[in-house]
Every structure is written in C-alpha cells, then in structure tokens.
Scaffold this motif. Sequence first.
Motif, PDB file in Angstrom:
ATOM      1  N   THR A   1     -34.556  13.036  43.009  1.00  0.00           N
ATOM      2  CA  THR A   1     -34.823  13.407  41.618  1.00  0.00           C
ATOM      3  C   THR A   1     -36.083  14.265  41.449  1.00  0.00           C
ATOM      4  O   THR A   1     -36.571  14.418  40.332  1.00  0.00           O
ATOM      5  CB  THR A   1     -34.947  12.150  40.725  1.00  0.00           C
TER       6      THR A   1
ATOM      7  N   ALA B   1     -36.721  16.424  38.326  1.00  0.00           N
ATOM      8  CA  ALA B   1     -36.094  15.822  37.140  1.00  0.00           C
ATOM      9  C   ALA B   1     -37.169  15.316  36.176  1.00  0.00           C
ATOM     10  O   ALA B   1     -38.365  15.419  36.437  1.00  0.00           O
ATOM     11  CB  ALA B   1     -35.181  14.683  37.575  1.00  0.00           C
ATOM     12  N   GLU B   2     -36.724  14.757  35.067  1.00  0.00           N
ATOM     13  CA  GLU B   2     -37.652  14.181  34.094  1.00  0.00           C
ATOM     14  C   GLU B   2     -38.529  13.120  34.737  1.00  0.00           C
ATOM     15  O   GLU B   2     -38.091  12.433  35.669  1.00  0.00           O
ATOM     16  CB  GLU B   2     -36.857  13.467  32.995  1.00  0.00           C
TER      17      GLU B   2
ATOM     18  N   ASP C   1     -37.308   9.724  35.709  1.00  0.00           N
ATOM     19  CA  ASP C   1     -36.435   9.620  36.888  1.00  0.00           C
ATOM     20  C   ASP C   1     -37.233   9.612  38.183  1.00  0.00           C
ATOM     21  O   ASP C   1     -36.654   9.548  39.270  1.00  0.00           O
ATOM     22  CB  ASP C   1     -35.452  10.794  36.919  1.00  0.00           C
ATOM     23  N   ARG C   2     -38.573   9.718  38.047  1.00  0.00           N
ATOM     24  CA  ARG C   2     -39.402   9.855  39.250  1.00  0.00           C
ATOM     25  C   ARG C   2     -40.603   8.925  39.267  1.00  0.00           C
ATOM     26  O   ARG C   2     -41.346   8.897  40.235  1.00  0.00           O
ATOM     27  CB  ARG C   2     -39.960  11.295  39.339  1.00  0.00           C
TER      28      ARG C   2
END
Length: 188
Positions: A130, A133-134, A137-138
Amino acid sequence: MVFTMPPHAERLILPAQDSPASHLSTAHGDLVVPPVRLPERAVEVETVRLAELVHAAREAAVAAYAPFSKFRVGAALVMGDDPEGEIIPGSNVENSSYGGTVCAERTAIFSASARGFRRLRWLAVSTVATLGAELRDRSPCGICRQVIREFADGETLVLCDNGAPGVLAEVFDIERLLPSGFRFAPEA
Ligand code: THU
C-alpha cells in the motif's frame, strides 16, 4: 552552555492543532466533544538516520510471516536509552488462529523491551502493498498506537513510509498519533 545541533539535524515544525470543545445539552445530560489543544512544536530531526530507518523498515517487511493476509509490514526503531543506538527491526507474524497475529510495530517494540530498553525515540513503519495509498492504509493500527504510547515520550517520532517519489515519510509525535491515548495511572 552552548547549544549545538546534532550532526545533519534539521528543524521540523509539527503544526498546532487547536479546536474548541462543543456541547449539546440533552434531557439525558450533556454530550461533550472535547477540545483539541496541541501547541506548535519544533523537533530536531537527524535526516540521515531517519532515512536509514525507513529503509530498514522496508527491509524488515521482507521477513514478514504473512501467509494469510499476504500483507507484509516492516518496522524499524531506535530506543533513546540504547547507548549503541542500534536499529531494531520487526515484521508482522501471523497465526493460524488469526487472533495470535502480532503486527510489525509491536514485534519491534517487544524486541526492544526484551533487551531492557524503555524509551522509544524513532519508529518507522513500512507496508509493501500500500505504499502510495492513503495514510490509513499505511499507518499503525490502534492497538500498536497504544503500545507505542507505552514507551513514548516527548522525543518520540513515528514515521510512516509514504512511497511517493521525493517523499521520505509522514511524521507524528505521540499526541498526534494517538490523541487522548489511554493512561493507567493508579494512585500510589
Ligand atoms: N499489520 C501490521 O503489521 N501493522 C499494523 O499496524 C496494521 C496491520 C499486519 C497485521 C496482519 O498481519 C496484516 O497486517 C493485515 O492486517
């Protein structure tokens, strides 16, 4: 006394977060939305070491045991009370029971604790699937945030590997990572 910056240190501003409380009076009692009051603070960041740490977190993800989710996470930390300043890695370890799974961040923190260290200075976390990603998400899960809080102090910084070109990481102190995190303060 002369203040000297550590080598390669630069100043990073964590911006103020300031919003008032709000109340709703109801027949059953007030509903209270607590205020957010975090003053701006400047932190000295040793950028070379932080870059090393994000790199180490990426490497740690390779060792993840994630046969169920296939979601590999790596963490890497440095403890403030470790005179060697060693980078301690962690990766997620899944379990057939699912509930026995431990996240990368906690694996690293438990490893540091088992070596006798108690003051978390820097922690980097990196996902593989991820990156880019946003943030949600991490970034560390809620349980990990609370475990991070156990060993955190005013010097602690948490970095989320971002993966975008030219971006090293998003940076949090503990109040920004876990506002109003639980504190167990029994009377002595
Ligand atoms: N995971 C972590 O290692 N760290 C987190 O903060 C969130 C989730 C792991 C646990 C599990 O093995 C997989 O990611 C999917 O949730």
